[in-house]
Design an enzyme around this catalytic site. Structure first.
Site, PDB file in Angstrom:
ATOM      1  N   SER A 165       2.301  -2.686   9.286  1.00  0.00           N
ATOM      2  CA  SER A 165       2.331  -3.877   8.448  1.00  0.00           C
ATOM      3  C   SER A 165       2.530  -3.968   7.017  1.00  0.00           C
ATOM      4  CB  SER A 165       1.090  -4.637   8.658  1.00  0.00           C
ATOM      5  OG  SER A 165      -0.118  -3.957   7.815  1.00  0.00           O
TER       6      SER A 165
ATOM      7  N   SER B 251       0.815  -1.121   0.137  1.00  0.00           N
ATOM      8  CA  SER B 251      -0.067  -0.233   0.070  1.00  0.00           C
ATOM      9  C   SER B 251       0.887   1.177  -0.111  1.00  0.00           C
ATOM     10  CB  SER B 251      -0.844  -0.037   1.366  1.00  0.00           C
ATOM     11  OG  SER B 251      -1.722   1.271   1.300  1.00  0.00           O
TER      12      SER B 251
ATOM     13  N   TYR C  98      -2.092  -0.761  10.344  1.00  0.00           N
ATOM     14  CA  TYR C  98      -1.932  -1.037   8.760  1.00  0.00           C
ATOM     15  C   TYR C  98      -0.756  -0.437   8.065  1.00  0.00           C
ATOM     16  CZ  TYR C  98      -3.677  -1.191   3.899  1.00  0.00           C
ATOM     17  OH  TYR C  98      -4.199  -1.550   2.664  1.00  0.00           O
TER      18      TYR C  98
ATOM     19  N   THR D  12     -13.053  -1.142  -3.177  1.00  0.00           N
ATOM     20  CA  THR D  12     -13.072  -2.518  -2.669  1.00  0.00           C
ATOM     21  C   THR D  12     -14.023  -2.367  -1.513  1.00  0.00           C
ATOM     22  OG1 THR D  12     -11.178  -2.364  -1.231  1.00  0.00           O
ATOM     23  CG2 THR D  12     -10.849  -3.447  -3.237  1.00  0.00           C
TER      24      THR D  12
END
Lengths: 253, 70
Positions: free
Chosen positions: A159, A143, A156, A191
């Site tokens: 990670s 990401s 997030y 998504t």
């Protein structure tokens, strides 16, 4: 006419194949001629994905990434049933927007286990000498938040940064064995994860980011990410390894 | 959990002292985007209920949060 991204005759494993990005990666690999082994926690969600794939010989397996032995067992079955792997895509991941003040260790560990520890374990298993073909390409879906901090997203962001760090080390370690390792780093992608974030934070807060940062506009389609993954899986990228390819409408520029 | 315990939990979540049922949320210096996010996460963790940013826009006092939980 040629297709530089042709994946005909290649056996590709996709972890997280029932998710928004993973399912699109699976569909595009199938359109490019690849044979798929799909892995996800939900058998019910995998069924419609496998039903909609072009070509044949595809198989589906359920895997719980919170079970530390499950990935090795699943990859062993994948190779016994469909042969050695030419490629693998790790598309699994969760996000729980959570302020630091409520990010207790067990919450952080869950995100780290699914997003990062499983990524490394998946690559460890698919690149074993018993599992892989002579040449292999691995792609993880990281990401832009591996490189760009975000309020409420310590788990997030860290990670995904860990995924990129591991990718660079593994690219070095596996190069001599004919294995390439890369990641794709998307921005905001349309998504279910994105829909949940919009619901939690409010659309007007998210839209400000689009105007300022992801200046090419609308949320990215999963197919845009899938095309980047397939490029890196294919021989068209045979001199690319150790890279995190940003697909984010200008977000980081 | 009784109402007083819940108000104490909200106070702990928002990291404020001396919260009352009729406290106006917008009067709190601590009532920022992270505080609202903390509230969303706490309601999910403790009660399994989904609270959204749009729900929070409708809250004026601590009593409104209590009423949402039910």
């Amino acid at each position: 006419m040629i297709n530089p991204m042709d994946l005909s005759g290649k056996h590709i494993a996709v972890m997280g194949a029932a998710g928004g990005i993973g399912s699109e990666v699976a569909r595009q690999v199938a359109r490019l001629g690849g044979k798929l082994s799909l892995l996800d926690i939900s058998e019910n969600s995998l069924f419609p994905v496998i039903e909609g794939l072009e070509g044949d010989g595809h198989r589906a397996y359920t895997v719980d990434l919170l079970d530390s032995e499950a990935i090795e067992i699943a990859i062993k079955r994948v190779c016994e049933e469909s042969g050695r792997l030419d490629g693998a895509a790790f598309c699994a991941g969760i996000n729980e927007t959570r302020p630091l003040r409520s990010l207790k260790p067990e919450k952080l560990l869950k995100v780290a286990t699914i997003n990062y520890l499983s990524y490394v374990e998946f690559i460890r298993c698919v690149t074993s000498r018993k599992s892989r073909a002579e040449k292999m390409s691995i792609v993880g879906v990281s990401s832009i938040h591996s490189m760009h901090g975000d309020k409420g997203n310590t788990a997030y962001c860290s990670s995904k940064a860990a995924m990129d760090g591991a990718m660079r080390a593994m690219a070095h370690e596996l190069a001599a064995e004919g294995v390439r390792v890369n990641n794709v780093a998307p921005g905001w992608v349309k998504t279910a994860m994105f829909e949940r974030t919009v619901e939690t934070l409010g659309l007007d807060n998210i839209e400000k980011e689009f105007e300022m940062l992801q200046y090419m506009g609308e949320p990215i389609e999963p197919l845009d990410v899938a095309n980047a993954v397939c490029f890196l899986l294919s021989n068209a990228s045979k001199f690319i390894t150790g890279t995190s390819m940003v697909v984010a409408g200008g977000y980081l520029t | 959990m009784d109402t007083q315990e819940f108000v104490e939990l909200v106070a702990e979540t928002l990291e404020v002292d001396g919260l009352e049922l009729d406290t106006t949320l917008s009067s709190l210096e601590e009532w920022d985007s992270m505080a609202k996010l903390s509230l969303i996460v706490m309601v999910d963790d403790e009660f399994g209920k989904k609270l959204t940013a749009d729900d929070i826009k409708g809250f004026s006092t601590v009593q409104d949060i209590v009423d949402f939980i039910g």
